[in-house]
Every structure is written in structure tokens, then in C-alpha cells.
Design a protein around this motif. Sequence first.
Motif, short mmCIF file in Angstrom:
data_model
loop_
_atom_site.label_atom_id
_atom_site.label_comp_id
_atom_site.label_asym_id
_atom_site.label_seq_id
_atom_site.Cartn_x
_atom_site.Cartn_y
_atom_site.Cartn_z
N GLU A 101 0.83 -1.21 0.00
CA GLU A 101 0.00 0.00 0.00
C GLU A 101 0.86 1.26 0.00
O GLU A 101 0.38 2.33 -0.30
CB GLU A 101 -0.88 0.01 1.25
CG GLU A 101 -1.75 -1.22 1.42
CD GLU A 101 -2.19 -1.38 2.87
OE1 GLU A 101 -2.65 -0.39 3.46
OE2 GLU A 101 -2.05 -2.49 3.40
N VAL A 102 2.14 1.08 0.40
CA VAL A 102 3.04 2.23 0.47
C VAL A 102 4.44 1.77 0.05
O VAL A 102 4.84 0.64 0.32
CB VAL A 102 3.07 2.83 1.91
CG1 VAL A 102 3.61 1.82 2.91
CG2 VAL A 102 3.88 4.12 1.96
N VAL A 103 5.16 2.65 -0.62
CA VAL A 103 6.55 2.37 -0.95
C VAL A 103 7.42 3.38 -0.19
O VAL A 103 7.12 4.58 -0.14
CB VAL A 103 6.81 2.43 -2.48
CG1 VAL A 103 6.38 3.76 -3.09
CG2 VAL A 103 8.30 2.17 -2.78
N LEU A 104 8.47 2.87 0.44
CA LEU A 104 9.38 3.68 1.24
C LEU A 104 10.76 3.59 0.62
O LEU A 104 11.08 2.61 -0.06
CB LEU A 104 9.43 3.16 2.68
CG LEU A 104 8.10 2.74 3.31
CD1 LEU A 104 8.34 1.94 4.58
CD2 LEU A 104 7.28 3.98 3.64
N THR A 105 11.60 4.55 0.86
CA THR A 105 12.96 4.48 0.35
C THR A 105 13.93 5.24 1.24
O THR A 105 13.54 6.15 1.97
CB THR A 105 13.06 5.04 -1.09
OG1 THR A 105 14.38 4.80 -1.59
CG2 THR A 105 12.75 6.52 -1.14
N ASP A 106 15.20 4.81 1.16
CA ASP A 106 16.26 5.53 1.87
C ASP A 106 16.88 6.61 0.99
O ASP A 106 17.77 7.33 1.43
CB ASP A 106 17.35 4.54 2.32
CG ASP A 106 18.06 3.89 1.14
OD1 ASP A 106 17.47 3.84 0.03
OD2 ASP A 106 19.19 3.40 1.32
N PHE A 107 16.40 6.74 -0.26
CA PHE A 107 16.96 7.74 -1.17
C PHE A 107 16.64 9.14 -0.65
O PHE A 107 15.50 9.46 -0.32
CB PHE A 107 16.38 7.57 -2.58
CG PHE A 107 16.97 8.52 -3.59
CD1 PHE A 107 18.16 8.22 -4.23
CD2 PHE A 107 16.35 9.72 -3.88
CE1 PHE A 107 18.72 9.09 -5.15
CE2 PHE A 107 16.90 10.61 -4.79
CZ PHE A 107 18.08 10.29 -5.43
#
Length: 559
Positions: free
Chosen positions: A119-125
Motif C-alpha cells: 500500500e506504500v513504498v518507502l525508500t532511503d533515497f
Amino acid sequence: MSMFSTGILVLTSPLQTLPLRIAPVLSSAAQLVDRTLYVHLHPGLNLSSGSQPRPVFISPVVDLSTIITRLYNNAADICSHLDVRVLLTNIRAQPPACSEATSPNCPFPTPQPLFHSPEVVLTDFTPQDPHQSHQVKQCLEKYTGHCYVCRPGLSSVLLHPQPGKLQENEDVQREEKGQKAEPIETYSDVVVGGTFDRLHGAHKTLLSISCLLANRRFVIGVCDQAMLKKKVLKELIEPYSVRVQRLQEFLQDTKPSLQVEIVPLEDPFGVSIVDPLLKCIVVSEETRKGGEAVNKKRMEKGLPLLVLHEIQLLKDAHHNEIEEEKISSSSLRSRLLGTLLNPPKDSSHLPPTPYVIGLTGGSGSGKSSIAQKLEGLGAVRIDCDKLGHEVYQPGTEAYRKVLREFGSEILNEDKTINRRALGAKVFGNKERLKCLTDIVWPEIALLVKQRINQAREEGKEVCVVDAAVLLEAGWTDMVHEVWVTVIPEDEAVLRITERDGISTEDALHRLQSQWSSSKQVKHANVVLSTLWEPEVTRKQVLKAWNLLQRRIQQKKEGR
């Protein structure tokens, strides 16, 4: 910010600098996702270049193995409530770029379905220009949608690891720059074995690194009944079918291109000593000797030896005095003791107070000592063994029926029933035993109900019905919850022989005439064990009591 059930974390940091980012990134992710967190690795992915990036194949290198181990280790410490899964579809020795989605060199010709849609995409970018955040999010959502089937209206969040950590990472990156990643040896066919009970971080590390090593086929031996006999709290081990299903789901998510074969393991070797196509077996420091024994057997059979690929054990930062230092299924099972394993059945036919616990367990299991501890915490204890003696007293209904059925030769001189003589009448005769229990058990049940009513009149909150035959007698309709005490058979035999002065053979016969602990546990809401020191049992019972009080309070508020 909203909490999501399932998320996918896209890690873009270079492999050499990623280890220091994992802990803060996972900590941030755990604030947003509460069930399943997928992890997709794309070192060096640039989400702010102005052009839409495509997924590429990442070559399997030693650093990846380290990252996977660190991810699961940190997850166990930081967010153990999350089901973390590292996805490896794009990890393969292939040309590193794809110009079109249909290219054979693209890891995702079509989006990969996952068992839980993100449902959600997370990133360290982290974009250098904060004003690019919106553009980066759009780019991230398109990239993720190209790789995986996501929920409509996919959200995106840019995570920000602690600034100090970032600087530390950058320093490491500068030091590591120019160093070439060491490739990892891969094999066509890889094998592992284990119990795989309550799939945890150490299992996932073993499985994921095996997926990293396997190019074609992955064979997994899963311990079946014969291999579970000596396991700690074996009664709480998930059924074979459940363990296999969870393995299949995890591996389908992790690397769907692999041919996965899951087979029952009835001995320590299984398929590993007969399959000529196998090339590698994945072991830990703890199981390396087992791997060497496999090769000895293969040599005897004229089969090629397997490469032993050793992985490190994961340390359990939360272990207590009775648990192993490593992350293990037995530790997880011990943590289930005293907790509510299954919700109570409908008890609307019972008065809400007192709340009645039916406590049972095999001979020597320590059931009575637990009942005494619960009594010390405020419960009214109803001892069915004592009630059993009461129903045999002269003048009672059961006394008359037993005498009529079994004859006056079972009487002592004072006209009381000689329990030993009566026992000899039913020993080894199921029909006669049933005839006796059909007389006695209903009479004991009536006395139990009288004691419960008396406790209600006295304003008592909790009753504990201490009954060895609670389940066999069908008394569960008198209680709100069933609690079962378990102990390994060899320990039970030792306790019975010491306590009652009987032979090992007689102790075994007594245990075998009762319901097995595994059968009892199938009916249990709560399971307890007196296997360890008395202080451990005391803490366990206190934990169970406090959780019970919470459930009782919730029922009151629910009314």
C-alpha cells in the motif's frame, strides 16, 4: 502519519554503505507499516536524475549476503512484529541494464504479484534538493509499480536516516570507493533442512541466502513427526502442512523463478544423501557437522560431495534465562507459554462470574503446583481429585451405583470402597473402565458446579478447576478457558517414578493410558510448562494471570 498494513522498502544506498543505514531505516519504516515489509535492493538507484529509472539485474556478490543477514538481524531487534521479506527477483548474474520492459535482461517483464500487495513504498533515497521530493516520489511509485503489483493509489514516503549515521556512511563510502565487489559462487541445485517452525529471522536468512546461491532448484527438507520427538515444547510446533505453506509463500515472494521442492524429513539426512543433482548444502556453525556427515554418506554412495556454504547464526537480543542466545523457534515457543494461543469458545451459556479456568495436564506435568500458584494469586481452586474421593463415600449416589455394578467384593471392612480393588476390576478393560467413568464423572461434575456456585455467592472473580480428566470427561462446557500443562515424556516418567515409587514401565503405561499432551494442546487456550526452575514457572504463571485479568476486564467493558 497513516499506518499501512503492507509496505515495500526500496534501498538505494551502495552495498558498502548500506549496513549502517539499515537500522535507522527499519526503525522509521516500522513507524509506518504494521504487518508485512518487503525489501527491494537496487544499490545506486537514482530517483532524481530527471529520467525514469528501470529495474536492473544485480549481480550476486558477497556483500549482498552480508546485507541480507544484517537486514534480518536488525529487523529481529528493531521491528520483530513485522514480517520482513527481502525480495531477490532482480538478483542474478545478468547484463546490468534493460532498455525495454520486454527485454530478456529485465528482471520484471511484468509486475511480480506478492502475497500481500504493498500500500506504500518507502525508500532511503535522499534528494540533494528538498524541492525535488515530489518528483522523487512520483519516480519511486512508477519504478515500484513496474516491479511489483501494488494496491491502487500507492503512497510513497522518503525516509530520512539519522544525519550522524548518514555522514558516517559517506565516510565509509569514500574509504570503500574503488574496491570491486567480490562475486559469490552460485549453484544449480541447493539443499537445506530444518524444522521451520514459526518462520523467523534466522530461517529467513538461511532461506534467502540459499535463494541467492541457487540458480535453478532449491530443495528443502522439513522435519516431520519422527524428527520432532526431542524438540523443546514440541506440542507447540506448527503442523507440517502449515510450516510447508508458509515456506512456499515466503519463497514465492522471495524468488519465484526458482524450482522449489519441499520434502518431509524423517531422519537427519533425507534427500541430501540420495539426490545426485545437488551441488551445495547451506549450514550454520551449529549444523556444519551435520553437513559433513551428509558428505560422508554421499561418498559412501558414490555421489559427488556437496559444497558446504556456512552462514552465521543470528543473536537474539531479547533472550531470557531459559532461551538460547541465538534466534530460535524453541525460544519463540517458550514465549508463547502463558499467552492466549486460541480465543476462548463461546461461553454465553455460563454466568460471567466467576470466570472459570479448566486446568489439565498429564501425570507428572506439574498441574497441581500451577493450580496452587493460581490459588495464591487469588483464584478459588476446585480440586477434582479430592472431589473424586468424595463421590465414593458411603451414602452417595455414585457409591450405590458402583457397588451395584462391581459387587461388594470391592469394599473394605468399614464398607468404604477399596479404590485399589476397584482399579483391578477395570484395569486393561476399556468397557468396564467406561462403565465406571460413566458413573463417577457426572457426579464429580455436579460437585464442581456446586463449588463454582458457592464461589459466585462469595463474590469470587476466578475459579480454577484442577482436573486431570477435564477433556476426557467433556467438562469444557463448565469452563470459560482451557489451560494445559505440558512436560516431556522422559521428565514426566522421572517425576512419577520418584513421586509414586513405581517402575519406569508402569509410569509409561500410566502416561500412555491418558490423552497425549499434543492432543490436549489442540483443545488449549493457554499452555504452561513446569520444565524449568520453580522461579521460571512462577513468572510464567504470573504472566498468564495478568493476561487473564486483562481479558476479564475487557469482557466487562465489552458488556
